[in-house]
Structures are given as structure tokens and as C-alpha cells.
Design a protein around this motif. Structure first.
Motif, PDB file in Angstrom:
ATOM      1  N   TRP A 181     -19.116  -1.995 -32.996  1.00  0.00           N
ATOM      2  CA  TRP A 181     -17.665  -1.849 -32.855  1.00  0.00           C
ATOM      3  C   TRP A 181     -17.401  -0.874 -31.737  1.00  0.00           C
ATOM      4  CZ3 TRP A 181     -12.685  -0.741 -35.544  1.00  0.00           C
ATOM      5  CH2 TRP A 181     -12.150  -1.887 -36.139  1.00  0.00           C
ATOM      6  N   THR A 182     -16.696  -1.313 -30.732  1.00  0.00           N
ATOM      7  CA  THR A 182     -16.240  -0.420 -29.678  1.00  0.00           C
ATOM      8  C   THR A 182     -14.736  -0.611 -29.541  1.00  0.00           C
ATOM      9  OG1 THR A 182     -16.692  -2.076 -27.977  1.00  0.00           O
ATOM     10  CG2 THR A 182     -18.412  -0.440 -28.382  1.00  0.00           C
ATOM     11  N   VAL A 183     -14.047   0.462 -29.259  1.00  0.00           N
ATOM     12  CA  VAL A 183     -12.597   0.426 -29.151  1.00  0.00           C
ATOM     13  C   VAL A 183     -12.215   0.994 -27.794  1.00  0.00           C
ATOM     14  CG1 VAL A 183     -10.465   1.375 -30.103  1.00  0.00           C
ATOM     15  CG2 VAL A 183     -12.284   0.648 -31.643  1.00  0.00           C
ATOM     16  N   THR A 184     -11.400   0.250 -27.046  1.00  0.00           N
ATOM     17  CA  THR A 184     -11.019   0.696 -25.704  1.00  0.00           C
ATOM     18  C   THR A 184      -9.718   1.487 -25.691  1.00  0.00           C
ATOM     19  OG1 THR A 184      -9.926  -1.425 -25.290  1.00  0.00           O
ATOM     20  CG2 THR A 184     -12.226  -1.202 -24.576  1.00  0.00           C
ATOM     21  N   ASP A 185      -8.750   1.074 -26.537  1.00  0.00           N
ATOM     22  CA  ASP A 185      -7.461   1.765 -26.593  1.00  0.00           C
ATOM     23  C   ASP A 185      -6.800   1.452 -27.934  1.00  0.00           C
ATOM     24  OD1 ASP A 185      -6.313  -0.816 -26.353  1.00  0.00           O
ATOM     25  OD2 ASP A 185      -5.995  -0.595 -24.204  1.00  0.00           O
ATOM     26  N   PHE A 186      -5.606   1.985 -28.142  1.00  0.00           N
ATOM     27  CA  PHE A 186      -4.927   1.853 -29.428  1.00  0.00           C
ATOM     28  C   PHE A 186      -4.573   0.399 -29.750  1.00  0.00           C
ATOM     29  CE2 PHE A 186      -1.297   3.030 -32.376  1.00  0.00           C
ATOM     30  CZ  PHE A 186      -2.117   3.526 -33.373  1.00  0.00           C
ATOM     31  N   GLU A 187      -4.148  -0.337 -28.754  1.00  0.00           N
ATOM     32  CA  GLU A 187      -3.822  -1.758 -28.945  1.00  0.00           C
ATOM     33  C   GLU A 187      -5.073  -2.540 -29.371  1.00  0.00           C
ATOM     34  OE1 GLU A 187      -1.170  -5.050 -28.980  1.00  0.00           O
ATOM     35  OE2 GLU A 187      -0.717  -2.930 -28.746  1.00  0.00           O
ATOM     36  N   ASP A 188      -6.202  -2.243 -28.741  1.00  0.00           N
ATOM     37  CA  ASP A 188      -7.470  -2.875 -29.086  1.00  0.00           C
ATOM     38  C   ASP A 188      -7.859  -2.536 -30.529  1.00  0.00           C
ATOM     39  OD1 ASP A 188      -9.944  -4.302 -28.468  1.00  0.00           O
ATOM     40  OD2 ASP A 188     -10.909  -2.321 -28.362  1.00  0.00           O
ATOM     41  N   PHE A 189      -7.688  -1.285 -30.918  1.00  0.00           N
ATOM     42  CA  PHE A 189      -7.983  -0.850 -32.287  1.00  0.00           C
ATOM     43  C   PHE A 189      -7.113  -1.610 -33.286  1.00  0.00           C
ATOM     44  CE2 PHE A 189      -7.357   2.336 -35.791  1.00  0.00           C
ATOM     45  CZ  PHE A 189      -8.652   2.323 -36.273  1.00  0.00           C
ATOM     46  N   LEU A 190      -5.818  -1.706 -33.014  1.00  0.00           N
ATOM     47  CA  LEU A 190      -4.893  -2.439 -33.875  1.00  0.00           C
ATOM     48  C   LEU A 190      -5.363  -3.878 -34.064  1.00  0.00           C
ATOM     49  CD1 LEU A 190      -2.139  -2.752 -35.372  1.00  0.00           C
ATOM     50  CD2 LEU A 190      -1.151  -3.291 -33.134  1.00  0.00           C
ATOM     51  N   LYS A 191      -5.700  -4.549 -32.964  1.00  0.00           N
ATOM     52  CA  LYS A 191      -6.147  -5.949 -33.041  1.00  0.00           C
ATOM     53  C   LYS A 191      -7.439  -6.089 -33.838  1.00  0.00           C
ATOM     54  CE  LYS A 191      -4.036  -7.408 -28.704  1.00  0.00           C
ATOM     55  NZ  LYS A 191      -4.284  -7.809 -27.324  1.00  0.00           N
ATOM     56  N   LYS A 192      -8.382  -5.181 -33.627  1.00  0.00           N
ATOM     57  CA  LYS A 192      -9.672  -5.273 -34.335  1.00  0.00           C
ATOM     58  C   LYS A 192      -9.529  -5.005 -35.829  1.00  0.00           C
ATOM     59  CE  LYS A 192     -12.685  -4.674 -30.456  1.00  0.00           C
ATOM     60  NZ  LYS A 192     -13.322  -3.823 -29.517  1.00  0.00           N
ATOM     61  N   VAL A 193      -8.709  -4.032 -36.190  1.00  0.00           N
ATOM     62  CA  VAL A 193      -8.497  -3.749 -37.609  1.00  0.00           C
ATOM     63  C   VAL A 193      -7.785  -4.924 -38.271  1.00  0.00           C
ATOM     64  CG1 VAL A 193      -7.280  -2.267 -39.252  1.00  0.00           C
ATOM     65  CG2 VAL A 193      -8.564  -1.243 -37.374  1.00  0.00           C
TER      66      VAL A 193
END
Length: 156
Positions: A129-141
Motif C-alpha cells: 500500500w502506497t499513498v501519494t496524496d489525500f485524494e489517493d488515500f480516500l479512493k484506496k480506503v
């Protein structure tokens, strides 16, 4: 909390609700969170039923420019039953058994179990799991918990 309490949803129902398709009707505006952070807090609904199950998603960033400060919670009837967090180093408890793995992990919380039960709040590593930014985190969760944010989110 010592001793188990009665929660309105048995363990198998919690597991099923997390897996089932869910949707948000509209993602609210990003809200202020603490001094430098931002957050979303919104209701989620079962995608295939009219039945109302009290579920919410809370996702926050202590600092938008630091993914290690991001955290998410899946809340069922006022109780956090899933979470996603980041830990810089693994934390050990109970005779060196890994309790919180290094990196991104998902909390699997069961309010039906006694707080002394190792499965009451299990921390499972989210491998690769890698997260680039807050939008990416939202989509992955949302993908992890099967939540559709709607077509308008795909256009951003």
C-alpha cells in the motif's frame, strides 16, 4: 473496556456490511481538522437496499502534505469497526508478538469481543500500500471497504 458488551450487530454482520457494496450520496466539502489538517465525515448507505443502516466514513489528514498523518474510520451505529492508519515502526506487545505492523495497516475491530481478546482490535498490514496524496488515500480506503463515491468523483 474490560468485559464484553452487547453490540447491535453480531460479528458476521459487521464483516458482511464491510464487504457489501455501499455508496455515498454526496461527498461533503473538505472540513478543517485540528490546526493544519482536513477531514471528510459523511454517511454511507448500502448500495442495493433501501434499508437504512447507520454507517459513516471519517477520513482525516493531520497535514495534507504528509500521508503518514492520514487516518480513516468505518463507523457502524456509532462504533468504529474498521480503521486504516500508518505506523512508522512496528509496535510489539505480549512477549514480542507484532501488535501493530510497520507501515499501513487496517484495524479489524469487533465490539462484540472482550477487550482482552486479541481479535477485538486486530491490526492487519496492508501489503504494497502506497499513498501519494489525500485524494489517493480516500479512493484506496473506499475501494478497501467497497464504498462507491459516485460518478462525479471519477471526473476529478
Amino acid at each position: 473496556m474490560s468485559g464484553s458488551k452487547e453490540f447491535g450487530y453480531p460479528s458476521f454482520v459487521i464483516h458482511d456490511l464491510v464487504k457489501r457494496p455501499k455508496k455515498s450520496l454526496k461527498l461533503p466539502a473538505l472540513q478543517k481538522y485540528r490546526e493544519e489538517g482536513r477531514q471528510y465525515d459523511f454517511p454511507i448507505y448500502l448500495a442495493d437496499e433501501e434499508r437504512l443502516v447507520p454507517m459513516r466514513m471519517k477520513i482525516s489528514a493531520g497535514r495534507l502534505d504528509d500521508p503518514s498523518t492520514y487516518t480513516a474510520a468505518f463507523i457502524l451505529d456509532g462504533e468504529r469497526v474498521r480503521g486504516v492508519d500508518y505506523c512508522e515502526v512496528s509496535k510489539k506487545r505480549y512477549y514480542n508478538r507484532a501488535f501493530i505492523p510497520k507501515g499501513w495497516h487496517q484495524n479489524l475491530i469487533d465490539p462484540n469481543l472482550d477487550s482482552e481478546d486479541a481479535n477485538q482490535n486486530r491490526h492487519d498490514g496492508l501489503i504494497n500500500w502506497t499513498v501519494t496524496d489525500f485524494e489517493d488515500f480516500l479512493k484506496k480506503v473506499c475501494a478497501l471497504w467497497n464504498i462507491d463515491l459516485g460518478k462525479e468523483r471519477e471526473l476529478l
